[in-house]
Design a protein around this motif. Structure first.
Motif, PDB file in Angstrom:
ATOM      1  N   ASN A  56       0.779  -1.236   0.128  1.00 55.49           N
ATOM      2  CA  ASN A  56       0.112  -0.034   0.117  1.00 55.49           C
ATOM      3  C   ASN A  56       0.976   1.176  -0.065  1.00 55.49           C
ATOM      4  OD1 ASN A  56      -1.888   2.208   1.301  1.00 55.49           O
ATOM      5  ND2 ASN A  56      -3.119   0.670   0.724  1.00 55.49           N
TER       6      ASN A  56
ATOM      7  N   VAL B 188       0.068   4.229   1.028  1.00 52.21           N
ATOM      8  CA  VAL B 188      -0.044   5.090   2.130  1.00 52.21           C
ATOM      9  C   VAL B 188       0.573   4.392   3.620  1.00 52.21           C
ATOM     10  CG1 VAL B 188      -1.584   6.280   3.565  1.00 52.21           C
ATOM     11  CG2 VAL B 188      -2.217   6.215   1.127  1.00 52.21           C
ATOM     12  N   ASP B 189       0.306   3.346   3.583  1.00 51.19           N
ATOM     13  CA  ASP B 189       0.725   2.378   4.816  1.00 51.19           C
ATOM     14  C   ASP B 189       1.295   1.258   4.239  1.00 51.19           C
ATOM     15  OD1 ASP B 189       0.989   1.007   7.236  1.00 51.19           O
ATOM     16  OD2 ASP B 189      -0.898   1.533   7.894  1.00 51.19           O
TER      17      ASP B 189
ATOM     18  N   ARG C 212       2.752  -1.197   5.818  1.00 48.99           N
ATOM     19  CA  ARG C 212       2.507  -2.306   6.417  1.00 48.99           C
ATOM     20  C   ARG C 212       1.323  -3.045   5.801  1.00 48.99           C
ATOM     21  NH1 ARG C 212       0.653  -0.010  12.266  1.00 48.99           N
ATOM     22  NH2 ARG C 212      -0.741   1.039  10.791  1.00 48.99           N
ATOM     23  N   GLU C 213       0.578  -2.478   4.998  1.00 51.53           N
ATOM     24  CA  GLU C 213      -0.569  -3.213   4.210  1.00 51.53           C
ATOM     25  C   GLU C 213      -0.115  -3.711   2.929  1.00 51.53           C
ATOM     26  OE1 GLU C 213      -5.350  -3.395   3.525  1.00 51.53           O
ATOM     27  OE2 GLU C 213      -4.406  -1.545   4.640  1.00 51.53           O
ATOM     28  N   LYS C 214      -0.067  -5.207   2.919  1.00 50.60           N
ATOM     29  CA  LYS C 214       0.065  -5.773   1.706  1.00 50.60           C
ATOM     30  C   LYS C 214      -1.336  -6.414   0.987  1.00 50.60           C
ATOM     31  CE  LYS C 214       4.682  -5.346   2.970  1.00 50.60           C
ATOM     32  NZ  LYS C 214       5.859  -4.940   2.410  1.00 50.60           N
ATOM     33  N   ILE C 215      -1.164  -6.607  -0.097  1.00 45.29           N
ATOM     34  CA  ILE C 215      -2.161  -7.389  -0.927  1.00 45.29           C
ATOM     35  C   ILE C 215      -1.671  -8.241  -1.903  1.00 45.29           C
ATOM     36  CG2 ILE C 215      -2.651  -5.555  -2.713  1.00 45.29           C
ATOM     37  CD1 ILE C 215      -5.853  -6.238  -2.139  1.00 45.29           C
TER      38      ILE C 215
END
Lengths: 154, 309
Positions: free
Chosen positions: B153, B155-156, B158-161
């Motif tokens: 991500n 913006v953050d 830490r967030e993955k997809i």
């Protein structure tokens, strides 16, 4: 001549794609998410409210969350052992919200408190932008912008 | 004597009809946009057809595993595809459909790149080139693509997809194709295919049935157009709906497309294709749906001119 030129260009494109594939296929593909903001707390806390998660938009989220408060007026969201969400697509963002559907267009209505990719017990300290009107805990896929589930704290 | 004469006349007329059909086949085979995959036609020994195309797609409309439309962040996918057909013999063709490079991202994430799962196929024309344009084929989607690749991500971090470029699992395909010419410049092809999906990490996915058809025509010299409709239906709802998006399980759709092929020379051509999705034949499930375009370059060694049947 023109045919040969076009063939050469096609060959180059295929070769470049193969080289690129070989390069990018060799890297590690493990998702690495840190603790996402979860904390280990030894402070004594009091449960203020709790709720049960319901999945939304075709995604499964279950288990319970509780809002707790410490003796030094810190607020926490605590997920029980039963907390379970879908992490097949990666990780999810966690919010408290004053609306049942997270509205990222209204910053006063929500507070982001963490990111997680694991099930089970975990605790998050809430930030200064949290207020007690935010009665919903939201599990949100931040990348896709889809709400996976929520729990109303009662 | 009268009955005998009637039979002779009938056989003669039938032969004339067959000859007419043969001439139509020959004309279409030698002049058409000769992609024979998912048709009843096939290539002669030693001939080939190759196509390199680029397609780009973006959509905010995701139909989830239950068929409910969700408005999401914009999902973007681009691909460079290679398609090739080769006549091993007059009865057997080899087909390769390889996504050489796929790029996946959401507007909110970084982009991930990788090879897609190449599809290989062996096509059998039991009756040869000029009679009964029916063909059967067996194929497989080889799990060579990146089955797990995480976009971050913006913006953050830490967030993955997970936006894999391959579904990570071997698929076995069986296809039956049928083609018919209407006249010297109009033809139609139809097919039905079955995808026997295998397991990924011990999880079993649902098989798929795909069927469709096309009508092709040429009204301008060196230019062919075709219109296609194709529908894919899962044989049962996904047993793992949480995996449906990244593994393509339980995906249902109807795809329509219009394509123009312009022959620059006998061996070289260019294609322009517009594709879109709808729910005409099955409700949309587990799919991002939006119109998109594809541009391709063709290089082919044409059909042998000899009538080998």
């Amino acid at each position: 001549m023109r045919k040969k030129k076009i063939l050469k260009i096609m060959n180059k494109i295929i070769l470049m794609a193969l080289v690129l594939f070989i390069n990018i296929s060799c890297d590690k593909e493990d998702v690495q998410v840190d603790n996402g903001g979860s904390v280990e707390t030894t402070e004594m806390t009091t449960k203020l409210s709790s709720g049960t998660f319901n999945g939304e938009n075709g995604y499964a989220v279950s288990g319970t969350a509780a809002l707790t408060k410490s003796s030094v007026n810190k607020y926490f969201i605590e997920f029980a052992d039963s907390f379970k969400s879908s992490f097949a697509a990666g990780s999810v963002a966690l919010y408290t919200s004053s609306t049942a559907k997270l509205d990222l267009g209204k910053s006063s209505t929500f507070s982001k408190f963490g990111v997680t990719n694991k099930n089970g017990k975990q605790t998050y300290e809430l930030g200064a932008d949290f207020n007690l009107n935010q009665k919903y805990v939201i599990v949100w896929c931040f990348s896709a912008g889809v709400q996976f589930g929520s729990a109303e704290l009662k | 004597v009268g009955l005998r004469s009637f039979w002779f006349e009938s056989i003669h007329i039938f032969k004339l009809i067959l000859m007419g059909r043969l001439l139509m086949f020959m004309w279409i085979l030698s002049h058409s946009f000769a992609v024979f995959g998912q048709s009843g036609w096939g290539r002669d020994k030693g001939t080939y057809f190759t196509k390199l195309d680029v397609a780009s797609f973006n959509s905010r409309s995701y139909y989830n595993a239950d068929g409910v439309k969700l408005n999401t962040n914009k999902f973007m996918q681009s691909a460079v595809n290679f398609y090739g057909e080769y006549g091993i013999t007059d009865h057997f063709n080899f087909i390769l459909n390889a996504p050489l490079l796929k790029s996946n991202s959401f507007e909110s994430t970084t982009r991930v790149l990788g090879l897609g799962d190449p599809h290989v196929e062996l096509k059998f024309k039991p009756t040869g080139r000029m009679q009964l344009p029916i063909a059967v084929s067996i194929g497989a989607d080889l799990p060579l693509g990146r089955s797990n690749v995480y976009a971050t991500n913006k913006v953050d971090a830490r967030e993955k997809i997970n936006l894999p470029t391959g579904d990570g699992e071997l698929n076995f395909w069986g296809t039956l194709g049928l083609s018919l010419p209407f006249s010297h410049n109009i033809y139609t092809s139809w097919f039905v295919a079955y995808n026997d999906r295998q397991k990924y990490n011990g999880l079993e996915f649902k098989d798929q049935v795909v069927y469709g058809g096309e009508i092709g025509a040429s009204f301008v010299k060196n230019m062919w157009m075709n219109f296609k409709i194709k529908s894919q239906k899962s044989t049962a709802p996904s047993a793992h709906p949480e995996l449906s998006f990244i593994r393509g399980d339980g995906t249902n759709f109807t795809q329509i497309s219009g394509e123009v092929y312009y022959k620059i020379s006998d061996k070289i051509g260019a294609t322009f294709t517009i594709l879109g999705y709808n729910d005409w034949l099955t409700p949309l499930k587990n799919i991002y749906a939006s119109p998109f375009v594809s541009v391709g370059f063709v290089y082919e060694k044409k059909e042998n001119t000899k009538n080998n049947e």
